[in-house]
Design a protein around this motif. Structure first.
Motif, mmCIF file in Angstrom:
data_model
loop_
_atom_site.group_PDB
_atom_site.id
_atom_site.type_symbol
_atom_site.label_atom_id
_atom_site.label_comp_id
_atom_site.label_asym_id
_atom_site.label_seq_id
_atom_site.Cartn_x
_atom_site.Cartn_y
_atom_site.Cartn_z
ATOM 1 N N LEU C 77 0.859 -1.193 0.000
ATOM 2 C CA LEU C 77 0.000 0.000 0.000
ATOM 3 C C LEU C 77 0.893 1.239 0.000
ATOM 4 N N ILE C 78 0.591 2.179 -0.921
ATOM 5 C CA ILE C 78 1.341 3.440 -0.983
ATOM 6 C C ILE C 78 0.373 4.608 -0.776
ATOM 7 N N ILE C 79 0.676 5.413 0.225
ATOM 8 C CA ILE C 79 -0.169 6.565 0.568
ATOM 9 C C ILE C 79 0.652 7.824 0.329
ATOM 10 N N LYS C 80 0.231 8.637 -0.643
ATOM 11 C CA LYS C 80 0.989 9.840 -1.001
ATOM 12 C C LYS C 80 0.705 10.986 -0.014
ATOM 13 N N ASP C 81 1.331 12.131 -0.238
ATOM 14 C CA ASP C 81 1.227 13.273 0.677
ATOM 15 C C ASP C 81 -0.220 13.771 0.799
ATOM 16 N N ASP C 82 -0.517 14.316 1.964
ATOM 17 C CA ASP C 82 -1.776 15.031 2.210
ATOM 18 C C ASP C 82 -3.026 14.157 2.133
ATOM 19 N N VAL C 83 -2.852 12.864 2.273
ATOM 20 C CA VAL C 83 -4.012 11.957 2.314
ATOM 21 C C VAL C 83 -4.575 11.929 3.733
ATOM 22 N N LYS C 84 -5.919 11.834 3.834
ATOM 23 C CA LYS C 84 -6.562 11.633 5.133
ATOM 24 C C LYS C 84 -7.364 10.335 5.113
ATOM 25 N N ILE C 85 -7.169 9.519 6.119
ATOM 26 C CA ILE C 85 -7.891 8.247 6.254
ATOM 27 C C ILE C 85 -8.570 8.266 7.617
ATOM 28 N N ALA C 86 -9.908 8.227 7.625
ATOM 29 C CA ALA C 86 -10.648 8.381 8.880
ATOM 30 C C ALA C 86 -10.680 7.070 9.677
ATOM 31 N N ASP C 87 -11.502 7.007 10.709
ATOM 32 C CA ASP C 87 -11.525 5.867 11.632
ATOM 33 C C ASP C 87 -12.073 4.599 10.979
ATOM 34 N N GLN C 88 -11.539 3.458 11.399
ATOM 35 C CA GLN C 88 -12.112 2.134 11.108
ATOM 36 C C GLN C 88 -12.088 1.754 9.637
ATOM 37 N N CYS C 89 -11.199 2.373 8.872
ATOM 38 C CA CYS C 89 -11.029 1.955 7.478
ATOM 39 C C CYS C 89 -10.183 0.684 7.415
ATOM 40 N N VAL C 90 -10.429 -0.109 6.354
ATOM 41 C CA VAL C 90 -9.597 -1.280 6.070
ATOM 42 C C VAL C 90 -9.104 -1.137 4.632
#
Lengths: 232, 232, 232
Positions: C77-90
């Motif tokens: 998994l690659i997450i680039k800059d300025d990403v937001k991931i909220a609660d309880q995500c899979v």
């Protein structure tokens, strides 16, 4: 946080910050994730996989307004061999998961439910109480299985399926009945089945259909309200 | 991980690995599950039950593309007496849950929402911001309550209900309005209500209907688009 | 529980009871919540926000009955800059989240998915595998994105959208194809799109519609089955 009364088989992995309450029984070759809660008396077979942030063996609850109060003193959750339960599932007491069942992430199953061998429950599927699901059934992501429903073997339910069991929508005191899906029938995505309708053996319900009447064996229906079409 | 500023009443149980931030107030006879996070300033009454892996008092967030930026400095989440919140719920700041409210597993409630006494919010229900829900309302599993919606007392909403508040689907800068559900109306499973439609007092919307126009008091509508039928 | 091989940038906050596995790389100014699990090899850019009870970099799984077995040895998994991931995500392995993506609470994303810059994924949205989502797309709460789907830039999808990729509903061995949504098209709430349908550039699908055939560029369709209407 494993209660000293817990029985643990050979080759069992238990994640960090996981809580296992009293009298839980765990078979051999079981993997349990992190941040999971296993309530008392739950019985887990061999070769079972359980993900992160799962709650197993939960007791039902209610408030003042609810028509049906949950029973107390329910039997435990029983998980047979080769079952997989993904992350963030919530599974209640009095559920029986037969061999090889697969439960996707964030699915939830209420009490008094049995799920047959090798059945697939998709991600985010909600299953209500008093429901019987057969073997080799597929229920795809986001589908909703109402209470008091019967799903026979080899049924296929596409994503976002909707069902209900209460014809009078909360008006009072009368029997509830969910849909009855006979062997091998296929239900398209986002179809709506009204309380008590029977879908016959090998029948097909098209995507987005609203089924207000029984569907005969082998018949295909589509539309709102759903009507029979000639098979292609 | 309980901040020293937290005020805790009599007979309070707090689960393992639960985090309670500063200035939270907890009443008497409260039970809080495991792996739960209660953000600062949340106020919890007496006889409240809170499950596992819950987040309470969360602040809203946004990204560059979002039309509406969340307000800062929102008031706290307030949970009145006898409320039950099941596992894996996410409830934001600026929510008021009145006495006896029941929130099922995995439900989520955004900011600027009030929910009246004894109302039932089903499992996996999502409620958006700026919405007012009355007393003794039932919202069943998997339903979606859009932003800017009004739900009066004694409304019944079946499972998998869908609503929206944005007539032009993201085109720009204009007022949003969700549906308005008047007292005692009943909405069938998987019905779709368009932005701003009003469903009258004691009206009935059939399962799977798509409601594009206002529904008069006591009227029953079904179909796509939904049309009036004679009551049976 | 941070593995010693993890690389952590400047000004990084990590919550309580969070688990970070080996070879994870974390950029600067990153905030990670409580009770979160980050699996091995995940790559996280700068200014990223990750909520509570999230699982990142999960490996796919299957049971005996599933037609498609997941690939092993997937990329991270690659997450680039300025990403937001909220609660309880899979979020699974082999996902690429481009700059500025926003993922709401309880959303889940399977493997082999790319999501373009500044796109919004609503709460409780489920995204299946092998899907490509463009830039500045909005997918609202509770929507279901099937496998093998293409969503181009600037598409707007209302809440409770449903799609599918399997015309024969589990009958066997043939190619799957999800819908294809061309640039800037708009899909209303609770619409149903059948496998393989193409929705043209800037086309509009009304709320609650069931789309069984391709929709031309700029065309508006409504109903079940969806038919062309004159634009207003």
């Amino acid at each position: 946080m494993i209660h000293p009364s817990v029985q643990i088989g050979k080759n069992v992995e238990i994640g960090k910050y996981t809580i296992i309450e009293d009298n839980v029984i765990i078979g051999d070759n079981v993997s349990i994730g992190h941040h999971t809660v296993i309530k008392k008396d739950t019985i887990i077979g061999n070769n079972v996989f359980i993900g992160n942030s799962v709650t197993l063996g939960k007791s039902p609850s209610s408030n003042k307004k609810m028509a049906r109060k949950p029973r107390l003193d329910l039997p435990p959750l029983i998980i047979k061999d080769d079952v997989k339960i993904a992350d963030q599932c919530v599974i209640y007491q009095d559920v029986l998961l037969m061999e090889g069942v697969f439960i996707g992430d964030a699915a939830s199953i209420r009490e008094n439910v049995e799920i047959g061998k090798d059945t697939i429950i998709g991600r985010n599927v909600m299953i209500e109480n008093n429901t019987h699901i057969g073997e080799k059934v597929t229920i795809q992501t986001n589908s909703y299985i109402t209470a008091d429903m019967i799903i026979e073997d080899l049924v296929f339910i596409g994503p976002c399926f909707s069902s209900s069991n209460d014809k009078y929508m909360g008006k009072g005191n009368y029997p509830y009945q969910g849909p009855i899906l006979n062997k091998g029938c296929k239900i398209g995505s986002n179809a709506t089945l009204l309380p008590g309708v029977v879908v016959g053996t090998d029948a097909v319900v098209g995507a987005g259909s609203v089924v207000t009447k029984d569907v005969g064996d082998g018949v295909t229906v589509v539309g709102n309200p759903a009507k029979k079409i000639n098979k292609q």
